[in-house]
Design a protein around this motif. Structure first.
Motif, PDB file in Angstrom:
ATOM      1  N   ALA A   1       1.838   6.622  -6.900  1.00  0.00           N
ATOM      2  CA  ALA A   1       0.714   7.483  -7.290  1.00  0.00           C
ATOM      3  C   ALA A   1       1.053   8.959  -7.072  1.00  0.00           C
ATOM      4  CB  ALA A   1      -0.534   7.096  -6.512  1.00  0.00           C
ATOM      5  N   LYS A   2       1.686   9.289  -5.963  1.00  0.00           N
ATOM      6  CA  LYS A   2       2.057  10.682  -5.703  1.00  0.00           C
ATOM      7  C   LYS A   2       3.089  11.175  -6.704  1.00  0.00           C
ATOM      8  CE  LYS A   2       0.902  11.087  -0.850  1.00  0.00           C
ATOM      9  NZ  LYS A   2       1.350  11.494   0.471  1.00  0.00           N
TER      10      LYS A   2
ATOM     11  N   ALA B   1       2.413   1.713  -3.495  1.00  0.00           N
ATOM     12  CA  ALA B   1       1.411   2.227  -4.432  1.00  0.00           C
ATOM     13  C   ALA B   1       1.152   3.706  -4.178  1.00  0.00           C
ATOM     14  CB  ALA B   1       0.117   1.420  -4.310  1.00  0.00           C
ATOM     15  N   LYS B   2       1.093   4.102  -2.923  1.00  0.00           N
ATOM     16  CA  LYS B   2       0.863   5.510  -2.570  1.00  0.00           C
ATOM     17  C   LYS B   2       2.003   6.393  -3.090  1.00  0.00           C
ATOM     18  CE  LYS B   2      -0.993   6.401   1.408  1.00  0.00           C
ATOM     19  NZ  LYS B   2      -2.302   6.988   1.149  1.00  0.00           N
TER      20      LYS B   2
ATOM     21  N   GLU C   1      -3.664   5.337  -7.260  1.00  0.00           N
ATOM     22  CA  GLU C   1      -3.429   4.353  -6.198  1.00  0.00           C
ATOM     23  C   GLU C   1      -4.490   3.250  -6.230  1.00  0.00           C
ATOM     24  OE1 GLU C   1      -2.740   4.126  -1.366  1.00  0.00           O
ATOM     25  OE2 GLU C   1      -3.109   6.068  -2.288  1.00  0.00           O
TER      26      GLU C   1
ATOM     27  N   GLN D   1      -5.010   9.598  -5.721  1.00  0.00           N
ATOM     28  CA  GLN D   1      -5.936   8.634  -5.132  1.00  0.00           C
ATOM     29  C   GLN D   1      -6.478   7.684  -6.200  1.00  0.00           C
ATOM     30  OE1 GLN D   1      -6.044  11.935  -4.675  1.00  0.00           O
ATOM     31  NE2 GLN D   1      -5.833  12.291  -2.490  1.00  0.00           N
TER      32      GLN D   1
ATOM     33  N   SER E   1       0.825  -1.196   0.000  1.00  0.00           N
ATOM     34  CA  SER E   1       0.000   0.000   0.000  1.00  0.00           C
ATOM     35  C   SER E   1       0.869   1.259   0.000  1.00  0.00           C
ATOM     36  CB  SER E   1      -0.918  -0.009   1.217  1.00  0.00           C
ATOM     37  OG  SER E   1      -1.626   1.191   1.292  1.00  0.00           O
TER      38      SER E   1
END
Length: 105
Positions: A33-34, A29-30, A91, A88, A26
């Motif tokens: 994504a950022k 992935a965060k 992600e 978001q 997680s």
């Protein structure tokens, strides 16, 4: 040409390999994504800046480099606000992609 040097790819097979813990996946992935959101916004802001006269700057390589730094700074501020929803969404898509590829046997 990126005056900030070579950039890391956002998403690679190695970056999505299942980490030891679900929380680590997680977090990975965060972060991906950022990074995607900030780079996407940098490109968008950079394109918008091409339409604006920058005042006393006379063009050339120095102006291009300065605009690139300015675009990245603006993009980072927009991304840090968390209001676009891009990170978001990315992600969630990464989560769906990685959960579909897990070995359940």
């Amino acid at each position: 040409m990126n005056p900030l040097g070579p950039s890391k790819p956002f998403l690679s097979a190695a970056s999505l390999k299942a980490p030891a813990a679900s929380g680590a996946k997680s977090q990975n992935a965060k972060e991906i994504a950022k990074n995607f959101e900030a780079t996407f916004l940098q490109q968008a802001v950079g394109e918008m800046m091409k339409t604006v006269k920058m005042g006393g700057l006379d063009g050339g390589h120095a102006e291009e480099m300065w605009k690139s730094f300015l675009a990245r700074g603006i993009a980072d501020e927009i991304a840090a606000s968390g209001r676009t929803g891009i990170a978001q969404s990315v992600e969630r898509m990464i989560g769906a992609y990685t959960s579909n590829g897990e070995d359940h046997g």
